[in-house]
Structure formats: structure tokens, C-alpha cells
Design a protein around this motif. Structure first.
Motif, PDB file in Angstrom:
ATOM      1  N   PRO A  15      13.247  10.365 -16.450  1.00 34.02           N
ATOM      2  CA  PRO A  15      11.839  10.764 -16.521  1.00 34.02           C
ATOM      3  C   PRO A  15      10.969   9.621 -17.044  1.00 34.02           C
ATOM      4  O   PRO A  15      11.282   8.974 -18.038  1.00 34.02           O
ATOM      5  CB  PRO A  15      11.834  11.933 -17.513  1.00 34.02           C
ATOM      6  N   SER A  16       9.879   9.368 -16.327  1.00 33.10           N
ATOM      7  CA  SER A  16       8.929   8.329 -16.726  1.00 33.10           C
ATOM      8  C   SER A  16       7.788   8.964 -17.515  1.00 33.10           C
ATOM      9  O   SER A  16       7.729  10.191 -17.681  1.00 33.10           O
ATOM     10  CB  SER A  16       8.370   7.628 -15.482  1.00 33.10           C
ATOM     11  N   ASN A  17       6.871   8.140 -17.977  1.00 28.51           N
ATOM     12  CA  ASN A  17       5.710   8.639 -18.705  1.00 28.51           C
ATOM     13  C   ASN A  17       4.910   9.609 -17.828  1.00 28.51           C
ATOM     14  O   ASN A  17       4.363  10.595 -18.319  1.00 28.51           O
ATOM     15  CB  ASN A  17       4.838   7.461 -19.153  1.00 28.51           C
ATOM     16  N   GLU A  18       4.855   9.346 -16.524  1.00 24.66           N
ATOM     17  CA  GLU A  18       4.125  10.220 -15.605  1.00 24.66           C
ATOM     18  C   GLU A  18       4.794  11.589 -15.485  1.00 24.66           C
ATOM     19  O   GLU A  18       4.118  12.618 -15.396  1.00 24.66           O
ATOM     20  CB  GLU A  18       3.985   9.579 -14.216  1.00 24.66           C
ATOM     21  N   HIS A  19       6.127  11.613 -15.475  1.00 26.15           N
ATOM     22  CA  HIS A  19       6.849  12.888 -15.444  1.00 26.15           C
ATOM     23  C   HIS A  19       6.530  13.700 -16.700  1.00 26.15           C
ATOM     24  O   HIS A  19       6.275  14.903 -16.631  1.00 26.15           O
ATOM     25  CB  HIS A  19       8.361  12.667 -15.353  1.00 26.15           C
ATOM     26  N   TYR A  20       6.562  13.014 -17.850  1.00 27.03           N
ATOM     27  CA  TYR A  20       6.241  13.691 -19.100  1.00 27.03           C
ATOM     28  C   TYR A  20       4.802  14.187 -19.102  1.00 27.03           C
ATOM     29  O   TYR A  20       4.514  15.278 -19.595  1.00 27.03           O
ATOM     30  CB  TYR A  20       6.487  12.775 -20.304  1.00 27.03           C
ATOM     31  N   ALA A  21       3.884  13.403 -18.546  1.00 27.06           N
ATOM     32  CA  ALA A  21       2.475  13.808 -18.486  1.00 27.06           C
ATOM     33  C   ALA A  21       2.327  15.089 -17.668  1.00 27.06           C
ATOM     34  O   ALA A  21       1.570  15.990 -18.043  1.00 27.06           O
ATOM     35  CB  ALA A  21       1.615  12.689 -17.916  1.00 27.06           C
ATOM     36  N   CYS A  22       3.045  15.179 -16.558  1.00 33.13           N
ATOM     37  CA  CYS A  22       3.000  16.397 -15.729  1.00 33.13           C
ATOM     38  C   CYS A  22       3.568  17.597 -16.488  1.00 33.13           C
ATOM     39  O   CYS A  22       3.017  18.699 -16.426  1.00 33.13           O
ATOM     40  CB  CYS A  22       3.770  16.188 -14.429  1.00 33.13           C
ATOM     41  N   LEU A  27       2.743  22.659 -19.625  1.00 31.46           N
ATOM     42  CA  LEU A  27       2.902  23.395 -20.884  1.00 31.46           C
ATOM     43  C   LEU A  27       1.541  23.741 -21.494  1.00 31.46           C
ATOM     44  O   LEU A  27       1.332  24.851 -21.984  1.00 31.46           O
ATOM     45  CB  LEU A  27       3.738  22.586 -21.881  1.00 31.46           C
ATOM     46  N   CYS A  28       0.630  22.775 -21.456  1.00 24.16           N
ATOM     47  CA  CYS A  28      -0.691  22.993 -22.044  1.00 24.16           C
ATOM     48  C   CYS A  28      -1.483  24.039 -21.272  1.00 24.16           C
ATOM     49  O   CYS A  28      -2.162  24.878 -21.866  1.00 24.16           O
ATOM     50  CB  CYS A  28      -1.458  21.677 -22.104  1.00 24.16           C
ATOM     51  N   ARG A  29      -1.406  23.997 -19.952  1.00 27.01           N
ATOM     52  CA  ARG A  29      -2.111  25.005 -19.150  1.00 27.01           C
ATOM     53  C   ARG A  29      -1.590  26.405 -19.424  1.00 27.01           C
ATOM     54  O   ARG A  29      -2.317  27.380 -19.322  1.00 27.01           O
ATOM     55  CB  ARG A  29      -1.980  24.690 -17.663  1.00 27.01           C
ATOM     56  N   ASP A  30      -0.317  26.474 -19.796  1.00 27.25           N
ATOM     57  CA  ASP A  30       0.304  27.763 -20.105  1.00 27.25           C
ATOM     58  C   ASP A  30       0.066  28.178 -21.563  1.00 27.25           C
ATOM     59  O   ASP A  30       0.509  29.231 -21.983  1.00 27.25           O
ATOM     60  CB  ASP A  30       1.801  27.683 -19.809  1.00 27.25           C
ATOM     61  N   GLY A  31      -0.619  27.309 -22.324  1.00 25.93           N
ATOM     62  CA  GLY A  31      -0.926  27.625 -23.716  1.00 25.93           C
ATOM     63  C   GLY A  31       0.212  27.366 -24.685  1.00 25.93           C
ATOM     64  O   GLY A  31       0.157  27.774 -25.839  1.00 25.93           O
ATOM     65  N   LEU A  37       3.686  19.562 -27.927  1.00 24.03           N
ATOM     66  CA  LEU A  37       3.704  18.578 -29.007  1.00 24.03           C
ATOM     67  C   LEU A  37       5.138  18.199 -29.370  1.00 24.03           C
ATOM     68  O   LEU A  37       5.444  17.019 -29.574  1.00 24.03           O
ATOM     69  CB  LEU A  37       2.966  19.114 -30.233  1.00 24.03           C
ATOM     70  N   ASN A  38       6.031  19.179 -29.426  1.00 24.77           N
ATOM     71  CA  ASN A  38       7.438  18.891 -29.729  1.00 24.77           C
ATOM     72  C   ASN A  38       8.058  17.973 -28.685  1.00 24.77           C
ATOM     73  O   ASN A  38       8.797  17.047 -29.024  1.00 24.77           O
ATOM     74  CB  ASN A  38       8.250  20.179 -29.837  1.00 24.77           C
ATOM     75  N   VAL A  39       7.769  18.217 -27.407  1.00 23.82           N
ATOM     76  CA  VAL A  39       8.301  17.365 -26.345  1.00 23.82           C
ATOM     77  C   VAL A  39       7.723  15.964 -26.475  1.00 23.82           C
ATOM     78  O   VAL A  39       8.449  14.968 -26.373  1.00 23.82           O
ATOM     79  CB  VAL A  39       7.995  17.964 -24.949  1.00 23.82           C
ATOM     80  N   SER A  54      -4.187  15.159 -22.857  1.00 23.71           N
ATOM     81  CA  SER A  54      -3.903  16.465 -22.255  1.00 23.71           C
ATOM     82  C   SER A  54      -3.700  17.531 -23.325  1.00 23.71           C
ATOM     83  O   SER A  54      -4.255  18.629 -23.247  1.00 23.71           O
ATOM     84  CB  SER A  54      -2.669  16.351 -21.357  1.00 23.71           C
ATOM     85  N   ILE A  55      -2.909  17.193 -24.344  1.00 25.78           N
ATOM     86  CA  ILE A  55      -2.660  18.154 -25.423  1.00 25.78           C
ATOM     87  C   ILE A  55      -3.942  18.408 -26.204  1.00 25.78           C
ATOM     88  O   ILE A  55      -4.264  19.558 -26.528  1.00 25.78           O
ATOM     89  CB  ILE A  55      -1.531  17.666 -26.347  1.00 25.78           C
ATOM     90  N   LEU A  56      -4.704  17.346 -26.484  1.00 18.42           N
ATOM     91  CA  LEU A  56      -5.946  17.497 -27.238  1.00 18.42           C
ATOM     92  C   LEU A  56      -6.958  18.358 -26.483  1.00 18.42           C
ATOM     93  O   LEU A  56      -7.606  19.224 -27.063  1.00 18.42           O
ATOM     94  CB  LEU A  56      -6.538  16.124 -27.556  1.00 18.42           C
ATOM     95  N   HIS A  57      -7.072  18.142 -25.195  1.00 20.15           N
ATOM     96  CA  HIS A  57      -7.987  18.947 -24.379  1.00 20.15           C
ATOM     97  C   HIS A  57      -7.588  20.426 -24.427  1.00 20.15           C
ATOM     98  O   HIS A  57      -8.433  21.305 -24.560  1.00 20.15           O
ATOM     99  CB  HIS A  57      -8.010  18.429 -22.948  1.00 20.15           C
ATOM    100  N   SER A  58      -6.300  20.692 -24.359  1.00 14.34           N
ATOM    101  CA  SER A  58      -5.830  22.076 -24.411  1.00 14.34           C
ATOM    102  C   SER A  58      -6.067  22.699 -25.785  1.00 14.34           C
ATOM    103  O   SER A  58      -6.366  23.887 -25.884  1.00 14.34           O
ATOM    104  CB  SER A  58      -4.351  22.145 -24.057  1.00 14.34           C
ATOM    105  N   CYS A  59      -5.940  21.899 -26.828  1.00 11.32           N
ATOM    106  CA  CYS A  59      -6.262  22.397 -28.176  1.00 11.32           C
ATOM    107  C   CYS A  59      -7.721  22.833 -28.223  1.00 11.32           C
ATOM    108  O   CYS A  59      -8.058  23.836 -28.856  1.00 11.32           O
ATOM    109  CB  CYS A  59      -6.023  21.315 -29.227  1.00 11.32           C
TER     110      CYS A  59
END
Length: 118
Positions: A15-22, A27-31, A37-39, A54-59
């Protein structure tokens, strides 16, 4: 999540940074912000700013001030020139507290309810 976890073992794809971003975005869209954050914190490489954003926007969407402060700090370390963490924290704080700036007890004698003039 199971497919992501099986990428390397079953398919030989690291997994690359892009895979993790997806994954973070899903996860964030699902709340599931805590899980995102743990991942991010357990990634084998340093998460890029896209992941923290992405995480900050979801927060912001979910109104999680406590988690947003932790994530904003990480984003400030990753992208010190970015104003995004400050803007998101101000917006969340306004939504939670009903005002943009901290109470006067936190700022001395000033008690503005809106930003100071530019």
C-alpha cells in the motif's frame, strides 16, 4: 477494510500513501474518525498532508473538536505553511461554542464575538 489489509499478503501490492489516503477518505466518510486516526498513526511511513486534511475535514463535518485539535497539530507539523488547520479549528470552535474566539477568561480583558478588523 479486509481488502486493504489483504493487498500485500494476497496480491503482493504494498500500500502506498495514495492507497492509505483512499482508505482514510472511506473511513472518514463513514464517520469512523478514531479508526482513521489509528490507521494513520500506524502507517509504515509518515502520513502525507492529504491524509491529515481528510481526517481534519471530517472532524469538522462531525463537530469533533477534541480529535480535530490532535489532527490539526499533526497537519501543522506536516505542512507548517498551511492555514487550513487554523481555519478548520476556528470553524469547529465557533460551531461548538457559538462564537469564533475563546471566552474573555482565556484572552485577558478582550471579549470579541467576531474576528477583529483586518
Amino acid at each position: 477494510m479486509a481488502i486493504f489489509l489483504s493487498m500485500e499478503g494476497r496480491y503482493g501490492v504494498t500500500p502506498s500513501n495514495e492507497h492509505y489516503a483512499c482508505l482514510m477518505d472511506s473511513l472518514c466518510r463513514d464517520g469512523r474518525l478514531d479508526q482513521a486516526l489509528n490507521v494513520a498513526e500506524s502507517m509504515p511511513c509518515e502520513p502525507g498532508s492529504l491524509i491529515w486534511e481528510s481526517i481534519l475535514h471530517s472532524c469538522s463535518i462531525h463537530g469533533d473538536l477534541k480529535l480535530s485539535e490532535r489532527v490539526a497539530e499533526r497537519l501543522m507539523e506536516s505542512e507548517p505553511e498551511s492555514s487550513l488547520p487554523y481555519l478548520v479549528l476556528a470553524r469547529i470552535n465557533e460551531g461548538v461554542n457559538g462564537r469564533l474566539w475563546p471566552p474573555s477568561s482565556d484572552r485577558g480583558t478582550q471579549t470579541p464575538t467576531s474576528p477583529p478588523p483586518a
